[in-house]
Design a protein around this motif. Structure first.
Motif, PDB file in Angstrom:
ATOM      1  N   GLY A 159       0.789  -1.226   0.000  1.00 51.88           N
ATOM      2  CA  GLY A 159       0.000   0.000   0.000  1.00 51.88           C
ATOM      3  C   GLY A 159       0.822   1.277   0.000  1.00 51.88           C
ATOM      4  N   ALA A 160       1.994   1.232  -0.605  1.00 56.55           N
ATOM      5  CA  ALA A 160       2.868   2.409  -0.640  1.00 56.55           C
ATOM      6  C   ALA A 160       2.418   3.373  -1.730  1.00 56.55           C
ATOM      7  CB  ALA A 160       4.303   1.969  -0.899  1.00 56.55           C
ATOM      8  N   GLY A 161       2.737   4.635  -1.551  1.00 60.67           N
ATOM      9  CA  GLY A 161       2.338   5.643  -2.525  1.00 60.67           C
ATOM     10  C   GLY A 161       3.494   6.540  -2.927  1.00 60.67           C
ATOM     11  N   VAL A 162       3.233   7.372  -3.927  1.00 60.01           N
ATOM     12  CA  VAL A 162       4.268   8.255  -4.456  1.00 60.01           C
ATOM     13  C   VAL A 162       4.840   9.152  -3.359  1.00 60.01           C
ATOM     14  CG1 VAL A 162       4.680  10.183  -6.034  1.00 60.01           C
ATOM     15  CG2 VAL A 162       3.402   8.176  -6.798  1.00 60.01           C
ATOM     16  N   GLY A 163       6.165   9.275  -3.324  1.00 62.94           N
ATOM     17  CA  GLY A 163       6.847  10.110  -2.348  1.00 62.94           C
ATOM     18  C   GLY A 163       7.391   9.322  -1.171  1.00 62.94           C
ATOM     19  N   GLU A 164       6.852   8.142  -0.958  1.00 70.18           N
ATOM     20  CA  GLU A 164       7.302   7.374   0.209  1.00 70.18           C
ATOM     21  C   GLU A 164       8.659   6.698  -0.025  1.00 70.18           C
ATOM     22  OE1 GLU A 164       3.904   6.049   3.078  1.00 70.18           O
ATOM     23  OE2 GLU A 164       3.404   5.295   1.080  1.00 70.18           O
ATOM     24  N   VAL A 165       9.387   6.558   1.079  1.00 68.24           N
ATOM     25  CA  VAL A 165      10.673   5.849   1.057  1.00 68.24           C
ATOM     26  C   VAL A 165      10.391   4.403   1.416  1.00 68.24           C
ATOM     27  CG1 VAL A 165      12.967   5.690   2.102  1.00 68.24           C
ATOM     28  CG2 VAL A 165      11.940   7.932   1.629  1.00 68.24           C
TER      29      VAL A 165
END
Lengths: 99, 99, 99, 99, 99
Positions: D48-54
């Motif tokens: 469930g990761a999104g744009v901008g996340e590390v």
């Protein structure tokens, strides 16, 4: 997966018996601005991709996880044709150090 | 797969017992104009290829997906002999940025 | 496989329980003229190789295809000791472009 | 695993039939100071990761060890979202030779 | 395997469900003189290693051959803690060409 463009075909009549019917495509790696990187791989097509198209390539054992490539001596497969890239964060916004 | 040319042979009498009969060939990686890249691998032949021939090499677990190499400690196999390359899109047509 | 020379040993008493008895050797990668490349790996020996010997190293899952290494957390194995290289095609014969 | 930041998405409607529903994210590799390295991969999200996340990315056959990616032609998966890095030993403390 | 030093920890609360309890360590690759190379990986510990220790790291599918890492999306594992390196052949003894 890496991003690439199909630029040609490899013809090979003498090959492993399980590779009959395989379509060997030359895929040049692309940068995010669609400029070409210097390296290329020869990949087998599993999605009906053709010369000029921008594709995704999976390598290693993952390249054998398609109906056509399973259990074959194939280490790179084209498993998607790219419609477009949606790049939200530009490199200039984040980069502060020289790379 | 990568494109290479067979340039020689490795002789090794002491080896893993499952490697008896393996033919170890030295394959230098080729660029698309058939010029030689600087790196090479030692690959096992599965298609009757000989010195001087241009071949495709599969690496990793995919190198073990041939009748001869299965379940053996081999990470590179020659699985096709190249007849010719058909490069439809030249690099100059696409390249706009410096690489 | 890549070509290397065994230059030393790694001592490690605390290790995965399946690695008891493993011999960790430092293998420096070699060029075709036996000069040393800059990179090295730590590989497990499966053929009784010793320091100073020129060997072949298989990496990845293929490194686990020997009697000793099977099902162990080992990603590089020495599977042959090289007697000699027989290089038939010299690089100068083929190279026409600058690399 | 390598450390990266999600910077965008790849849209691909024509793909292997097992990839329906896969979310292809562009992940740029990060250095330890969060500056961006020059390379990137396209990875499938499993957390469930999104744009901008590390994030952390696992590659190769390990990328197929999640509920969604199993047995699919996927060679890179986002398997963790990074809260923070805790770097105890700075490079300057250890480095004495020029790299 | 490659030689590295543990320099820190990655904190990640949102991760694949099979990774609960995994300890993600930042391992910087080492040269043979213990100077640090420029690259690093994030590896899971399987031997009780801590920050500052010199370790061996196995990558790829071999990283999943430990009791803790089996069938998990993990592509790098610390499988040994290094006591010492015993380098018998110095590079200067063998090197004659410039690398």
């Amino acid at each position: 997966m890496f991003l690439g463009r199909i630029i040609g075909t490899v013809w090979a009549t003498r090959k492993d018996e399980n590779l009959v019917g395989a379509k060997f495509l030359i895929v040049r790696q692309l940068n995010l601005d669609y400029s070409e990187a210097s390296n290329f791989v020869v990949a087998v097509d599993s999605v009906g991709a053709g010369v000029g198209e921008v594709v995704l390539v999976a390598i290693g054992s993952s390249a054998r996880q398609t109906a056509f490539t399973r259990n074959k001596p194939i280490d790179a497969v084209i498993m998607a044709i790219v419609d477009k890239l949606d790049i939200v964060i530009q490199q200039s916004e984040l980069m502060t150090s020289k790379n």
